[in-house]
Design a protein around this motif. Structure first.
Motif, PDB file in Angstrom:
ATOM      1  N   GLU A   3       0.832  -1.212   0.000  1.00  0.00           N
ATOM      2  CA  GLU A   3       0.000   0.000   0.000  1.00  0.00           C
ATOM      3  C   GLU A   3       0.864   1.258   0.000  1.00  0.00           C
ATOM      4  O   GLU A   3       0.583   2.224  -0.706  1.00  0.00           O
ATOM      5  CB  GLU A   3      -0.955   0.003   1.192  1.00  0.00           C
ATOM      6  N   ILE A   4       1.929   1.240   0.776  1.00  0.00           N
ATOM      7  CA  ILE A   4       2.842   2.387   0.829  1.00  0.00           C
ATOM      8  C   ILE A   4       3.526   2.586  -0.526  1.00  0.00           C
ATOM      9  O   ILE A   4       3.579   3.699  -1.051  1.00  0.00           O
ATOM     10  CB  ILE A   4       3.886   2.202   1.957  1.00  0.00           C
ATOM     11  N   GLU A   5       4.016   1.495  -1.108  1.00  0.00           N
ATOM     12  CA  GLU A   5       4.694   1.582  -2.406  1.00  0.00           C
ATOM     13  C   GLU A   5       3.727   1.987  -3.518  1.00  0.00           C
ATOM     14  O   GLU A   5       4.079   2.778  -4.394  1.00  0.00           O
ATOM     15  CB  GLU A   5       5.390   0.257  -2.733  1.00  0.00           C
ATOM     16  N   GLN A   6       2.498   1.462  -3.488  1.00  0.00           N
ATOM     17  CA  GLN A   6       1.502   1.824  -4.502  1.00  0.00           C
ATOM     18  C   GLN A   6       1.136   3.303  -4.418  1.00  0.00           C
ATOM     19  O   GLN A   6       0.773   3.907  -5.425  1.00  0.00           O
ATOM     20  CB  GLN A   6       0.256   0.956  -4.375  1.00  0.00           C
ATOM     21  N   ALA A   7       1.258   3.881  -3.230  1.00  0.00           N
ATOM     22  CA  ALA A   7       0.992   5.312  -3.059  1.00  0.00           C
ATOM     23  C   ALA A   7       2.189   6.145  -3.540  1.00  0.00           C
ATOM     24  O   ALA A   7       2.126   7.382  -3.536  1.00  0.00           O
ATOM     25  CB  ALA A   7       0.682   5.619  -1.595  1.00  0.00           C
TER      26      ALA A   7
END
Length: 164
Positions: free
Chosen positions: A120-124
């Motif tokens: 989720e952090i990387e996708q953001a």
């Protein structure tokens, strides 16, 4: 004579590895404040899993409650340690992060403190590399030693904080 033992002065604090992953130099963190050592001395970890554990017995000096992205921990000696999950992750406003502790809470080495969703952090669009450092301006800190092989060999501390 000899009835009272002189209290031993603590000279070195060993900081355990707070999350599983690859240990890298702070200079590899894509943020000039961390990479340049302006936030303190330490190391960074590229996490393999989204869990942060207590690296020593102590207290949660500050849990960043709204964003849940960082913890300031305090060892019994008074030394503080910052664990900052990701870069610019404060802008996620807590999305992808779950704090398991609160400010002021006593902690034990190995206790789960924080969970985070790496994907989720990387996708953001944010790097998940996690600086772990001893913030500057702590009078009792003489030096901070980063340990070769930390995070690879069980029992090898991540940092050794030498006290004055």
């Amino acid at each position: 004579m000899g009835w009272f033992k002189k209290k031993e002065k603590l000279e070195v604090i060993e900081v355990g590895v707070p999350l599983a992953g690859s240990v890298v130099e702070l200079s590899e963190v894509p943020d000039p404040a961390f990479a340049g050592g302006f936030m303190g001395k330490g190391i960074a970890i590229k996490p393999r899993e989204g869990k942060v554990y207590a690296p020593f017995d102590g207290t949660v000096a500050h849990a960043f409650g709204r964003s849940n992205h960082a913890l300031l921990l305090e060892h019994a000696s008074g030394i503080q340690l910052l664990i900052h999950v990701g870069i610019n992750t404060v802008s996620l406003k807590g999305r992808g992060f779950t704090l398991r502790v609160q400010t002021g809470e006593k902690i034990k080495k190995g206790q789960l403190l924080l969970e985070f969703d790496i994907s989720e952090i990387e996708q953001a669009g944010f790097p998940v590399i996690t600086p772990v450092l001893v913030p500057d301006d702590q009078e009792m800190v003489k030096s901070v030693e980063t340990m070769e092989g930390a995070g690879v060999v069980d029992g090898v501390p991540l940092l050794r904080v030498h006290l004055k």
